[in-house]
Each structure stands twice: as C-alpha cells, then as structure tokens.
Design a protein around this motif. Structure first.
Motif, PDB file in Angstrom:
ATOM      1  N   ASN A 112      32.437 -14.571   0.108  1.00 35.37           N
ATOM      2  CA  ASN A 112      33.552 -14.984   0.965  1.00 35.37           C
ATOM      3  C   ASN A 112      33.468 -16.499   1.109  1.00 35.37           C
ATOM      4  OD1 ASN A 112      34.480 -15.702   3.939  1.00 35.37           O
ATOM      5  ND2 ASN A 112      35.639 -13.927   3.247  1.00 35.37           N
ATOM      6  N   LEU A 113      34.483 -17.189   0.600  1.00 34.02           N
ATOM      7  CA  LEU A 113      34.406 -18.651   0.523  1.00 34.02           C
ATOM      8  C   LEU A 113      35.477 -19.351   1.339  1.00 34.02           C
ATOM      9  CD1 LEU A 113      33.798 -19.076  -3.324  1.00 34.02           C
ATOM     10  CD2 LEU A 113      32.116 -18.721  -1.510  1.00 34.02           C
ATOM     11  N   PHE A 114      35.083 -20.495   1.880  1.00 36.32           N
ATOM     12  CA  PHE A 114      36.057 -21.344   2.582  1.00 36.32           C
ATOM     13  C   PHE A 114      36.923 -22.055   1.545  1.00 36.32           C
ATOM     14  CE2 PHE A 114      37.419 -25.190   4.782  1.00 36.32           C
ATOM     15  CZ  PHE A 114      37.921 -24.651   5.951  1.00 36.32           C
ATOM     16  N   THR A 117      37.937 -20.401  -4.920  1.00 33.71           N
ATOM     17  CA  THR A 117      38.641 -20.392  -6.209  1.00 33.71           C
ATOM     18  C   THR A 117      38.083 -19.176  -6.933  1.00 33.71           C
ATOM     19  OG1 THR A 117      36.979 -21.674  -7.427  1.00 33.71           O
ATOM     20  CG2 THR A 117      38.747 -22.949  -6.378  1.00 33.71           C
ATOM     21  N   GLN A 118      38.907 -18.534  -7.729  1.00 34.06           N
ATOM     22  CA  GLN A 118      38.457 -17.309  -8.394  1.00 34.06           C
ATOM     23  C   GLN A 118      37.262 -17.598  -9.311  1.00 34.06           C
ATOM     24  OE1 GLN A 118      39.289 -14.428  -7.394  1.00 34.06           O
ATOM     25  NE2 GLN A 118      38.219 -13.220  -8.961  1.00 34.06           N
ATOM     26  N   GLY A 119      37.295 -18.780  -9.958  1.00 31.25           N
ATOM     27  CA  GLY A 119      36.195 -19.141 -10.859  1.00 31.25           C
ATOM     28  C   GLY A 119      34.871 -19.196 -10.113  1.00 31.25           C
ATOM     29  N   ARG A 123      31.487 -16.907 -10.494  1.00 33.02           N
ATOM     30  CA  ARG A 123      30.174 -17.497 -10.833  1.00 33.02           C
ATOM     31  C   ARG A 123      29.124 -17.090  -9.789  1.00 33.02           C
ATOM     32  NH1 ARG A 123      33.483 -21.690 -12.536  1.00 33.02           N
ATOM     33  NH2 ARG A 123      33.373 -22.826 -10.582  1.00 33.02           N
ATOM     34  N   ILE A 124      29.526 -17.110  -8.521  1.00 39.70           N
ATOM     35  CA  ILE A 124      28.581 -16.736  -7.453  1.00 39.70           C
ATOM     36  C   ILE A 124      28.198 -15.261  -7.593  1.00 39.70           C
ATOM     37  CG2 ILE A 124      28.359 -16.422  -4.934  1.00 39.70           C
ATOM     38  CD1 ILE A 124      30.090 -19.007  -4.649  1.00 39.70           C
ATOM     39  N   ALA A 125      29.197 -14.411  -7.869  1.00 41.76           N
ATOM     40  CA  ALA A 125      28.920 -12.974  -8.023  1.00 41.76           C
ATOM     41  C   ALA A 125      27.941 -12.748  -9.182  1.00 41.76           C
ATOM     42  CB  ALA A 125      30.223 -12.217  -8.247  1.00 41.76           C
ATOM     43  N   ALA A 126      28.155 -13.448 -10.299  1.00 38.45           N
ATOM     44  CA  ALA A 126      27.268 -13.286 -11.459  1.00 38.45           C
ATOM     45  C   ALA A 126      25.852 -13.753 -11.103  1.00 38.45           C
ATOM     46  CB  ALA A 126      27.816 -14.086 -12.642  1.00 38.45           C
ATOM     47  N   HIS A 127      25.761 -14.856 -10.377  1.00 39.64           N
ATOM     48  CA  HIS A 127      24.462 -15.405  -9.960  1.00 39.64           C
ATOM     49  C   HIS A 127      23.733 -14.401  -9.053  1.00 39.64           C
ATOM     50  CE1 HIS A 127      21.632 -18.548  -8.800  1.00 39.64           C
ATOM     51  NE2 HIS A 127      21.861 -18.250  -7.523  1.00 39.64           N
ATOM     52  N   LEU A 137      30.747  -7.442  -3.541  1.00 35.10           N
ATOM     53  CA  LEU A 137      32.177  -7.242  -3.261  1.00 35.10           C
ATOM     54  C   LEU A 137      32.873  -8.602  -3.123  1.00 35.10           C
ATOM     55  CD1 LEU A 137      31.850  -4.439  -0.525  1.00 35.10           C
ATOM     56  CD2 LEU A 137      32.382  -4.121  -2.948  1.00 35.10           C
ATOM     57  N   GLY A 138      34.205  -8.539  -3.004  1.00 31.27           N
ATOM     58  CA  GLY A 138      34.972  -9.756  -2.726  1.00 31.27           C
ATOM     59  C   GLY A 138      35.409 -10.510  -3.971  1.00 31.27           C
ATOM     60  N   VAL A 139      35.194  -9.916  -5.147  1.00 30.15           N
ATOM     61  CA  VAL A 139      35.534 -10.642  -6.378  1.00 30.15           C
ATOM     62  C   VAL A 139      36.971 -10.327  -6.811  1.00 30.15           C
ATOM     63  CG1 VAL A 139      34.824 -11.167  -8.743  1.00 30.15           C
ATOM     64  CG2 VAL A 139      33.091 -10.579  -7.041  1.00 30.15           C
ATOM     65  N   HIS A 140      37.204  -9.037  -7.179  1.00 28.48           N
ATOM     66  CA  HIS A 140      38.575  -8.640  -7.554  1.00 28.48           C
ATOM     67  C   HIS A 140      39.170  -7.710  -6.500  1.00 28.48           C
ATOM     68  CE1 HIS A 140      38.101 -10.560 -11.387  1.00 28.48           C
ATOM     69  NE2 HIS A 140      36.978  -9.909 -11.576  1.00 28.48           N
ATOM     70  N   ASP A 141      38.470  -7.571  -5.384  1.00 27.55           N
ATOM     71  CA  ASP A 141      38.901  -6.579  -4.389  1.00 27.55           C
ATOM     72  C   ASP A 141      39.139  -7.210  -3.010  1.00 27.55           C
ATOM     73  OD1 ASP A 141      36.212  -7.221  -4.227  1.00 27.55           O
ATOM     74  OD2 ASP A 141      35.685  -5.341  -3.263  1.00 27.55           O
TER      75      ASP A 141
END
Ligand code: PTJ
Length: 254
Positions: A112-114, A117-119, A123-127, A137-141
């Motif tokens: 969850n970002l302030f 950006t989708q990119g 990147r954070i999800a992959a990390h 969660l929170g990537v495409h959902d």
C-alpha cells in the motif's frame, strides 16, 4: 553483480568500530532500495527524519516501546483477520523479517503506497516474495477504497486491508491511519516520531526503529500465541497508548 560489489565497498568503508554503524548501514539499505526502484524519493527523506528521532532515543528499543510491542502482539494474535501493510521503505528495510512476522501470524502482507505506481507496487511485491512472503496482496487486486481518503493509499484489497480487523502500519501517513481507525479497525503504527499524527491516531504506537521493532514483535507474537484470549484481552485492557507516547516524548525532549 557490479552493484553488489559497490554495496560491499560501501559497507567496508564504514568501520566496524563506528558508533553509528548500524544506522549508516540501514541508510545504505534504503539507498539500495531506492536504486532498485522500491523506495520513492521522499522515502529517503522520511528515513532521515526517522534517524533524527532514533538518535534522540539512543538508537535502542526503550521500555515504553516494549510495552507497545507487547500490546501490539496481543492485538495481532487476537485478531481474526490481521494484515501487515507495507510501503517502499518497509520493504527495502526488512522484507525477510516482515515475512517471518506474517508467517507467525498466518496473515497476508499488502503493498500500500502513498506514491503509488503500478511498476513500484509490482517491484515491491516481487521483492517481498523473493524474501519469503507467501501471500502478497494489493498488486492487481486493490479494487476497494478506504472511505474519506483522497490519497493513493485509499486503494486497498477487498481480501486484505479492507476486510482486516487489525492492521499493522509501519512508516505511515496520518490520514490513512485516521481513516483506518474510523473504519473500526484496530490500528498499530510503528513510527519513530511520537508526535506525528499517525502516532497519536493509532490505537497502539510502537515508537521504535522499524528493523529493531519487527523481530521483537515476532518474538512476542510467538510467546503470546501460547496464551488464551482472556490473557491477551487483559494486556489490551491495561494498555494506555497516550501514556506510552508521553513517556517516549519525555525521552525525546532530553
Ligand atoms: O513508499 P510510499 O510511496 O508509501 O512512501 C513512503 C513514505 C515514507 C515516503 C511516506 O509514507 C511518507 O511520506 O512518510 P512520512 O510522512 O515522511 O512519515 C514517515 C514517518 O516514519 C516519520 O514520522 C518518520 O519519523 C518515521 N520513520 C522513518 N524511518 C523510520 C521511521 N519509523 C520507524 N522506523 C524507521 N526506519
């Protein structure tokens, strides 16, 4: 590989005996996260602000923070649907330890970002996944919205923060913390600034450096999982966040 060699070079430049070595190494982690596109520009400034407060509290976990960690662990263990919210700084600083806490709680981690950006979300999800986090969660959902919140942080997952009864929000901005409280969620903040709006709005505020607090919180969760609900509720009943913040502020006003 070239970058890894550069990091090793920097780490070796900070002498083992340097009194603030740990803090300087954390700074390097943030810079590394920034270069990898996990941390936003403002994330570096936020870390500097945190460092200043950490310096004032002696760069160690103080006893009011330990009380808050205990209460936070009780709240997380009692929760039916706890969620750990993660931004760029948190992911860069402690992805593996976030994974360990999530594992201990059997809960999801939501990006969850302030400055969303989708990119960067991807990147954070992959990390996080690479560091062992199983449910991200929170990537495409991020299809639900936090009411009365205008920032990008309003975008949350229906299966995650939206549904959660208890949310852990490290390095937060005050608006969302307040909005989560209004939604009736028990909100736990980790923030080195005991005067911030986040610190004052959260139900439980751990005024400690994130990378120090997370392993202590995981350890406490492990201990408290052995206890019954009455024991955990008694911890929460006795806990006074205002008093904890007041005690932390006394440490800051040296
Ligand atoms: O990744 P994004 O897009 O979600 O953006 C993240 C930042 C951090 C830029 C965003 O949330 C932000 O602007 O945060 P603030 O308003 O600068 O607040 C950050 C708070 O966290 C401040 O009160 C700092 O004192 C505190 N803080 C910074 N580093 C740490 C910290 N608290 C605990 N541990 C830290 N390492």
């Amino acid at each position: 590989m070239k970058y890894l060699r550069f990091i090793c070079y920097i780490v070796n430049m900070i002498p083992e005996s340097h009194p603030r070595r740990k803090s300087l190494l954390l700074r390097e982690k943030l810079i590394e996260g920034y270069k990898k596109g996990l941390v936003c520009d403002s994330g570096l400034i936020a870390q500097g602000r945190g460092e200043a407060f950490d310096y004032l509290i002696g760069e160690r976990t103080q006893s009011p923070a330990r009380k808050a960690i205990r209460a936070a662990a009780a709240a997380l263990v009692l929760a039916t649907h706890p969620v750990i919210s993660v931004n760029g700084n948190a992911a860069a600083l402690a992805a593996e330890d976030i994974g360990k806490l999530a594992e201990e709680l059997g809960c999801a981690v939501e990006v969850n970002l302030f400055y969303r950006t989708q990119g960067r979300v991807e990147r954070i999800a992959a990390h996080l996944r690479k560091a062992g986090v199983k449910q991200v969660l929170g990537v495409h959902d991020a299809d639900a919205r936090i009411p009365e919140l205008n920032s990008e942080r309003r975008k949350v997952s229906r299966k995650g923060i939206y549904k959660a009864d208890c949310v852990l929000v490290p390095l937060e901005d005050g608006d969302r913390c307040e909005a989560l409280v209004k939604m009736g969620k028990r909100t736990i903040a980790i923030d080195l600034n005991p005067m911030s709006r986040t610190a004052r709005k959260a139900h439980i505020t751990i005024v400690d450096e994130f990378t120090r607090a997370i392993p202590l919180l995981t350890e406490e969760v492990r201990r408290l999982k052995e206890k019954d609900a009455a024991y955990l509720k008694a911890i929460l009943k006795k806990y006074r966040n205002k008093k904890v913040l007041e005690d932390m502020r006394k440490l800051v006003y040296f």
